[in-house]
Design a protein around this motif. Sequence first.
Motif, PDB file in Angstrom:
ATOM      1  N   LEU A 156       2.501  -2.035 -16.696  1.00 22.84           N
ATOM      2  CA  LEU A 156       2.884  -0.903 -17.542  1.00 22.84           C
ATOM      3  C   LEU A 156       2.338   0.408 -16.985  1.00 22.84           C
ATOM      4  O   LEU A 156       3.045   1.435 -17.001  1.00 22.84           O
ATOM      5  N   CYS A 157       1.117   0.398 -16.475  1.00 16.41           N
ATOM      6  CA  CYS A 157       0.544   1.619 -15.896  1.00 16.41           C
ATOM      7  C   CYS A 157       1.316   2.040 -14.645  1.00 16.41           C
ATOM      8  O   CYS A 157       1.537   3.240 -14.418  1.00 16.41           O
ATOM      9  N   ALA A 158       1.753   1.069 -13.846  1.00 15.60           N
ATOM     10  CA  ALA A 158       2.569   1.390 -12.668  1.00 15.60           C
ATOM     11  C   ALA A 158       3.898   2.017 -13.092  1.00 15.60           C
ATOM     12  O   ALA A 158       4.337   3.025 -12.513  1.00 15.60           O
ATOM     13  N   TYR A 159       4.548   1.438 -14.109  1.00 17.90           N
ATOM     14  CA  TYR A 159       5.775   2.046 -14.633  1.00 17.90           C
ATOM     15  C   TYR A 159       5.502   3.454 -15.163  1.00 17.90           C
ATOM     16  O   TYR A 159       6.315   4.362 -15.000  1.00 17.90           O
ATOM     17  N   LEU A 160       4.363   3.632 -15.795  1.00 22.98           N
ATOM     18  CA  LEU A 160       4.005   4.937 -16.350  1.00 22.98           C
ATOM     19  C   LEU A 160       3.870   5.979 -15.243  1.00 22.98           C
ATOM     20  O   LEU A 160       4.392   7.096 -15.362  1.00 22.98           O
ATOM     21  N   VAL A 161       3.211   5.620 -14.163  1.00 27.90           N
ATOM     22  CA  VAL A 161       3.066   6.546 -13.029  1.00 27.90           C
ATOM     23  C   VAL A 161       4.436   6.861 -12.429  1.00 27.90           C
ATOM     24  O   VAL A 161       4.759   8.025 -12.165  1.00 27.90           O
ATOM     25  N   LEU A 162       5.255   5.835 -12.220  1.00 28.13           N
ATOM     26  CA  LEU A 162       6.601   6.070 -11.692  1.00 28.13           C
ATOM     27  C   LEU A 162       7.406   6.963 -12.626  1.00 28.13           C
ATOM     28  O   LEU A 162       8.124   7.867 -12.170  1.00 28.13           O
ATOM     29  N   ALA A 184       4.863   2.079 -25.002  1.00 27.11           N
ATOM     30  CA  ALA A 184       4.633   0.664 -24.716  1.00 27.11           C
ATOM     31  C   ALA A 184       3.222   0.437 -24.163  1.00 27.11           C
ATOM     32  O   ALA A 184       2.539  -0.516 -24.554  1.00 27.11           O
ATOM     33  N   THR A 185       2.775   1.323 -23.292  1.00 27.80           N
ATOM     34  CA  THR A 185       1.435   1.200 -22.711  1.00 27.80           C
ATOM     35  C   THR A 185       0.362   1.404 -23.776  1.00 27.80           C
ATOM     36  O   THR A 185      -0.641   0.678 -23.808  1.00 27.80           O
ATOM     37  N   ALA A 186       0.572   2.365 -24.660  1.00 29.58           N
ATOM     38  CA  ALA A 186      -0.392   2.613 -25.739  1.00 29.58           C
ATOM     39  C   ALA A 186      -0.471   1.413 -26.682  1.00 29.58           C
ATOM     40  O   ALA A 186      -1.572   1.015 -27.098  1.00 29.58           O
ATOM     41  N   LEU A 187       0.666   0.823 -27.018  1.00 30.73           N
ATOM     42  CA  LEU A 187       0.671  -0.370 -27.874  1.00 30.73           C
ATOM     43  C   LEU A 187      -0.067  -1.519 -27.192  1.00 30.73           C
ATOM     44  O   LEU A 187      -0.882  -2.209 -27.803  1.00 30.73           O
TER      45      LEU A 187
END
Length: 139
Positions: free
Chosen positions: A104-110, A126-129
């Motif tokens: 999820l963090c990788a998707y967030l950076v992208l 989604a990452t926060a949840l």
Amino acid sequence: MRTVPSILIAASALVILTLGVLHLVFTYRGTKFHPRDPSLLERLKEVSPVISRETTMWRASIGFRASHSFGAMLFGLVYGYLALESSGFLFKSPFLMTLGLVCLCAYLVLGKLYWFKVPFRGIFLATALYASALVATWA
């Protein structure tokens, strides 16, 4: 009975699954991923990438978008299932719990670097949840 962490991870997975499904629908239906300049679309349909003349930039982009969608859908389905699975297998595996957060963090950076605000906000949610579930599990 579902625990708060399992509901949070299932909600996180549902957000990513929804984004993946919408991405796949937009890949094959409508013009949301078409360039605003019609002449560019024509060029993308004619020009091949350096790696191979067997495809065009347009066909490759459709494949990239579809496979990207499948990855998001797979994450959503697997982590949603594991979060709601009754044995608690996911929560007993630090590897899987960490892997989900890293993904999820990788998707967030992208999302921040390359995409626009709607998917970024969805991935942020989604990452926060997911992170909230980790805090609730490990606290």
